[in-house]
Motif scaffolding. Structure first.
Motif, PDB file in Angstrom:
ATOM      1  N   SER B 265       1.085  -1.141   0.069  1.00 15.64           N
ATOM      2  CA  SER B 265       0.384   0.288  -0.116  1.00 15.64           C
ATOM      3  C   SER B 265       0.748   1.109  -0.037  1.00 15.64           C
ATOM      4  CB  SER B 265      -0.612   0.031   0.687  1.00 15.64           C
ATOM      5  OG  SER B 265      -0.006   0.078   2.214  1.00 15.64           O
ATOM      6  N   SER B 266       2.018   1.198  -0.049  1.00 11.43           N
ATOM      7  CA  SER B 266       3.092   2.468   0.353  1.00 11.43           C
ATOM      8  C   SER B 266       3.989   1.836  -0.581  1.00 11.43           C
ATOM      9  CB  SER B 266       2.844   2.980   1.529  1.00 11.43           C
ATOM     10  OG  SER B 266       4.289   2.338   2.129  1.00 11.43           O
ATOM     11  N   TRP B 267       5.044   2.996  -1.305  1.00 10.84           N
ATOM     12  CA  TRP B 267       6.759   2.722  -2.257  1.00 10.84           C
ATOM     13  C   TRP B 267       6.832   4.074  -2.060  1.00 10.84           C
ATOM     14  CZ3 TRP B 267       5.208   3.230  -7.690  1.00 10.84           C
ATOM     15  CH2 TRP B 267       4.055   4.431  -8.505  1.00 10.84           C
ATOM     16  N   ASP B 268       8.408   3.814  -1.517  1.00  6.66           N
ATOM     17  CA  ASP B 268       9.223   5.329  -2.096  1.00  6.66           C
ATOM     18  C   ASP B 268       9.395   5.765  -3.144  1.00  6.66           C
ATOM     19  OD1 ASP B 268      10.990   6.405  -1.028  1.00  6.66           O
ATOM     20  OD2 ASP B 268      12.635   5.198  -0.317  1.00  6.66           O
ATOM     21  N   THR B 294       2.564  11.512  -8.990  1.00  6.70           N
ATOM     22  CA  THR B 294       2.283   9.663  -8.469  1.00  6.70           C
ATOM     23  C   THR B 294       0.789  10.317  -7.874  1.00  6.70           C
ATOM     24  OG1 THR B 294       3.631   9.913  -6.343  1.00  6.70           O
ATOM     25  CG2 THR B 294       4.576   9.626  -8.231  1.00  6.70           C
ATOM     26  N   GLN B 295       0.725   8.333  -8.064  1.00  9.82           N
ATOM     27  CA  GLN B 295      -0.667   8.075  -7.543  1.00  9.82           C
ATOM     28  C   GLN B 295      -0.951   6.035  -6.760  1.00  9.82           C
ATOM     29  OE1 GLN B 295      -4.251   8.087 -10.312  1.00  9.82           O
ATOM     30  NE2 GLN B 295      -2.859   7.674 -11.515  1.00  9.82           N
ATOM     31  N   VAL B 296      -1.081   5.769  -6.039  1.00  8.29           N
ATOM     32  CA  VAL B 296      -1.551   4.397  -5.610  1.00  8.29           C
ATOM     33  C   VAL B 296      -2.853   3.715  -5.956  1.00  8.29           C
ATOM     34  CG1 VAL B 296      -1.072   3.217  -3.632  1.00  8.29           C
ATOM     35  CG2 VAL B 296       0.452   4.226  -4.159  1.00  8.29           C
ATOM     36  N   HIS B 383       5.612  -3.007   2.455  1.00  4.48           N
ATOM     37  CA  HIS B 383       6.070  -1.334   1.578  1.00  4.48           C
ATOM     38  C   HIS B 383       7.072  -1.511   0.988  1.00  4.48           C
ATOM     39  CE1 HIS B 383       7.374   3.135   1.763  1.00  4.48           C
ATOM     40  NE2 HIS B 383       8.834   1.968   1.872  1.00  4.48           N
TER      41      HIS B 383
END
Lengths: 425, 551
Positions: B265-268, B294-296, B383
């Motif tokens: 659910s998250s990314w660096d 950016t988008q998730v 992550h």
């Protein structure tokens, strides 16, 4: 009935009761003024009180009042309203100002009525002139006309123009050309279109000059009047320049009327037309509409040369129909002048139809506007259709009044035709 | 009465002038109609004045206003010059490329000789006059501060055998030569010179091919058109051109993470872009600006549910209906980079392909749109770290280069400088052809209005085109070509001009007639009647005078 001999108490009657009526409405129904201020029938972009307050706010905060393109009224309103105590804390002073302006208009109308100019001008006396209403009745008809009351409650700034025009006419009939020209300059400064009333007003002044200092040459008289108007307007413009600090106001006040850049709906005929107009023809049709409005001045002035007050009345009616931002205030001014011609009422042919059409438009207009804007079940054509009916009613009245006045003139030439039915060719 | 009736109340009957000037008939039961008394001369004169007052307004104010407001404004355009630009007569695109030779180990004399020979060999090889390679000898000391105009430096170093290697970070070609390869001052040919020329030519072959392809694709007049572009090269180039995005000063990069399940659910992404992509973006900065967002999105369903994606599935993989991929943000074209976390894989290319069996690829490039990268992860990764994103981002970077139209061969600095030259040529040609279209449009539609802003844009375009043409190949050339292209587009797509296109002359009747027709009828009829009456009076008066004379 003779207004000149009226007792002071009788004179004060309509004024006091009109003032009390307005004050009562303003204080007892506190929601009504704001409701009326928002109505398109009363407030046009060039007369709205709401926009005036916006301009006033900007002016008091040292911003140009024309920034933001909301305020399109004359700059000299700003110092006038700044002098009054703030509207939000003491609205009563603003109310009193508007009531006073209405009463002043009524007073001017009273003087016009009492002069008898409508029945017997310098060049023409109507055989029916005995049958007329006194100034008392005419002032009361103006003061208690629902249109006038609504305009006053809605605090449209057109009441100032109305007052200036009526005073110009009153000064003219009482033989004071100087005062008439100054008053007309003020009216033109506030709303621009009264400038078109200048030719008949100069004729009226010329006919009504006091004999002891009369100018014989018509051209010389007209030139004097024109230069006087130009001078007063120049002074007013200079003052406006000093107040706002730039000439921007010319574009924002008169430019808006000339180019119709604000297309807020109103009871006139222009807005719908220019919503639909192709951009490349917009400027041409603007010119056509303005020429149409001004083309009546010459023809009417020549045709009814013997009764300049009739020309003024008819022109006011025509302006109420065809000017770019008309409101019911203009109609109320026209309806204030019409009763002066009580003596030709029997010659009018369509009084019932006119009354019915105007009432019909008055009641259905707000309903159709509601259907379009609030209910969403109608469209712009609804409201435009009813404004067409409204314009039709008024133009019927203008035409019928003109017919009656012309017939009245004609019967003097052809006394054998009095009372007989005639056919137009 | 000559009151004009407006169209809305034409039903109202107004009293006519005649009604009150005497021509009135009584019809209240009188059996024999009485003739009305004749009109008074003063009434007749008054009627003339009224008609005159209306016509004066029409003629003195109406006609001039009509003329002034409806004439179509056509600003002057330098049509011939514009067509010249479009035909390629005004500018001959020439790219002089300066290449310096650094031969510290050689004598001045020897070096000069080698240079002369190499230049000869180059000129013999070259068949395209627009693309010039000019050699010059670098001053021996100046190793560090390279000349700005120099696109490539050749470093000649003595060595065992003749080899050539491109420096991956600097625009430097290292050439080693055996000691006996130095040509004697008298010899007219040398194998080393031929070798260097061949190396240079192969280094710039792609650029040359691209530019000659551009010139031939645009209608440049035949005498400037290069010959000998083989069909298969042309095909590759046209493929690349269709794949790359249209030139824009700014591109918007959208990085999207779509996951098939709740995780990750998250990314660096910020760190990853900074580490792996930013260096290339910085290099591209003279040519393009970039904006990034950016988008998730979790639980994203792709358009194709197959476990193994075939080549046909790839085109419908993007779920355009549900994935929030806006076509463009703020006017700049958007490049989409999508990381899809799921367990789908791409079918390996067929075994009989030329390169032999490849490992199954993870990504594919969508022409003019962006890239999709399939990332398979252990199921419970919450992550995505910067390291996990390394491979996707490197792929994205290389795809970004081909999306911007960067040539394939050569080291990165060379590729980028080539890109800027290709783009200058492209922009120059596009601006010229837009000018030509505008000129042809102005000639073809005589009733189209040409506002002064268009004339402004055209003159600006031509000025910048001229400057671009003079400084072609350098960074100023690109800047001028950029401005010229933007101005040309602005002038061509001027809004007020486009509106006129749909307004032919026939429609003017529909515009004028509904309002002016009803207004004109009373005006014209009044005038006609008045003139008739005037003529009748003249005839009567003449007859009367004749009768008197007889008596």
């Amino acid at each position: 009935m003779d207004g000149a001999k009226a007792t002071p108490g009788r004179t004060a009657g309509p004024y006091v009761s009109a003032a009390v009526l307005r004050l009562a409405i303003l204080t007892l129904l506190p929601g009504l003024p704001d409701l009326l201020t928002g109505r398109v029938e009363i407030s046009t972009p060039v007369t709205s009180f709401k926009r005036l307050q916006e301009g006033l706010f900007l002016y008091n905060h040292n911003v140009s009042p024309y920034d933001g393109g909301v305020y399109h009224q004359a700059p000299l309103f700003l110092p006038l309203f700044s002098l009054l105590p703030s509207f939000s804390s003491f609205p009563i002073f603003t109310y009193l100002l508007y009531i006073a302006v209405d009463l002043l208009s009524a007073n001017a109308l009273w003087r016009i009525a009492d002069s008898g100019e409508a029945g017997s001008s310098a060049l023409f006396s109507s055989p029916r002139r005995e049958k007329r209403w006194s100034g008392f009745v005419i002032a009361a008809l103006f003061l208690f006309n629902p249109f006038t009351v609504a305009t006053c409650i809605g605090r449209s700034t057109s009441v100032f123009t109305t007052c200036a025009i009526l005073h110009a006419i009153a000064k003219a009939v009482s033989g004071a050309p100087f005062g008439a020209m100054v008053a007309l300059s003020f009216a033109s400064y506030l709303s621009m279109y009264p400038l078109l009333l200048l030719p008949p007003l100069i004729l009226l002044c010329y006919d009504r000059q006091r004999s002891e200092r009369a100018t014989k040459s018509g051209l010389k008289f007209a030139a004097t009047c024109l230069s006087l108007v130009a001078g007063v307007l120049a002074v007013l413009f200079q003052m406006s320049y000093l107040v706002t600090g730039s000439w921007e106001f010319l574009r924002s006040t008169y430019g808006v009327q000339l180019t119709l850049s604000d297309l807020t709906p109103n009871v006139g005929l222009w807005w719908y037309f220019f919503i639909e107009m192709f951009d490349s023809f917009r400027s041409f049709f603007l010119a056509v509409f303005w020429l149409h409005l001004s083309s009546y001045v010459g023809g009417l002035t020549v045709r009814i040369r013997r009764q300049p007050l009739v020309v003024l009345t008819l022109l006011l009616g025509i302006f109420a129909i065809f000017k770019p931002y008309p409101s019911i205030s203009d109609t109320s001014l026209f309806l204030a002048m019409v009763p002066l011609y009580r003596h030709v009422f029997p010659l009018m042919r369509h009084t019932f139809v006119i009354a019915a059409v105007i009432m019909y438009a008055t009641f259905l207009g707000p309903a159709f506007y509601h259907l379009w804007i609030y209910a969403g079940s109608g469209n712009a054509n609804f409201f435009y259709a009813i404004t067409l009916v409204w314009g039709l009613g008024q133009s019927l009245l203008v035409c019928d009044l003109m017919f009656a006045v012309l017939r009245d003139e004609w019967e003097v030439e052809r006394p054998e035709m009095v009372g007989k039915e005639i056919r137009q060719i | 009465m000559l009151i004009q009736q407006p169209p809305d109340d034409s039903t109202t009957d107004s009293p006519s002038l005649e009604a009150v000037t005497g021509r009135v008939t009584a019809n209240n039961g009188v059996p024999a109609r009485k003739q009305p008394p004749p009109e008074k001369p003063s009434d007749i004169r008054r009627r003339s004045y009224i008609i005159l007052s209306f016509w004066l307004i029409v003629l003195c104010l109406g006609l001039p206003i009509w003329w002034k407001t409806t004439t179509i404004y056509r600003a002057h355009l330098p049509l011939q010059e514009m067509l010249d630009w479009a035909d390629g007569k005004a500018c001959r695109p020439v790219f002089p490329l300066h290449i310096s030779i650094q031969a510290n180990a050689l004598q001045e004399q020897e070096a000069q000789n080698l240079l002369r020979l190499t230049q000869h060999a180059l000129d013999d090889l070259n068949d395209f006059s627009g693309h010039h390679l000019r050699l010059q000898l670098a001053p021996p000391a100046a190793t560090e501060n390279r000349d700005r105009d120099t696109v490539l430096t050749i470093r000649l170093v003595p060595g065992e055998a003749t080899t050539a290697t491109l420096d991956p970070h600097e625009p430097i070609l290292d050439i080693t030569y055996p000691p006996n390869a130095i040509p004697s001052p008298t010899s007219s040919s040398s194998s080393l010179a031929t070798y260097v020329a061949g190396q240079l030519r192969s280094t710039f072959a792609e650029e040359q091919a691209t530019i000659s392809y551009l010139l031939s694709a645009n209608s440049i007049s035949p005498e400037h058109r290069p010959q000998g572009l083989s069909p298969d090269v042309a095909e590759t180039l046209s493929k690349r051109t269709t794949r790359s995005l249209k030139y824009a000063p700014t591109y918007h990069l959208t990085f999207s993470l779509f996951t098939s399940g709740p995780l990750p659910s998250s990314w660096d992404i910020e760190g990853a872009i900074g580490d792996y992509m930013k260096p290339v973006l910085d290099l591209l900065l003279p040519i393009h600006n970039f904006t990034i967002d950016t988008q998730v999105q979790l639980y994203a369903t792709p358009g194709v549910q197959n476990q193994v994606l075939n080549k046909e599935d790839l085109s419908s993989f993007i779920n355009a209906a549900e994935w929030p991929l806006s076509p463009s943000i703020g006017g700049a074209p958007t490049v989409n980079f999508i990381v899809f976390v799921g367990n789908q894989t791409i079918a390996a290319p067929s075994q009989n392909s030329a390169e032999g069996p490849d490992p199954a690829p993870h990504s594919w490039l969508i022409p003019q749109w962006g890239t999709v990268y399939l990332l398979s992860l252990p199921p419970d990764t919450p992550h995505l770290s910067s390291e996990a994103l390394k491979q996707p981002l490197l792929t994205f970077t290389s795809h970004l280069l081909s999306l911007t139209g960067t040539p394939r061969s050569g080291s990165l600095p060379l590729r980028l400088s080539t890109l800027s030259r290709i783009r200058s040529a492209d922009l120059l040609l596009r601006a010229s052809s837009t000018l030509g279209s505008l000129a042809r449009l102005a000639l073809a539609l005589p009733s189209i209005s040409i506002p002064s802003s268009v004339a402004d844009g055209v003159s600006k375009t031509i000025r910048h085109l001229r400057m671009a043409c003079e400084t072609l190949g350098g960074p100023e050339g690109l800047a001028h070509a950029r401005i010229a292209e933007a101005e040309a587009e602005r002038a061509f797509f001027e809004k007020s001009m486009v509106g006129q296109l749909y307004f032919p002359d026939e429609h003017k009747i529909a515009v004028y007639l509904p309002l002016l027709g009803p207004v004109a009828v009373p005006l014209v009829m009044g005038l006609v009647n008045e003139l008739k009456a005037w003529r009748k009076r003249r005839l009567e008066a003449a007859a009367l005078g004749a009768g008197k004379k007889k008596e």
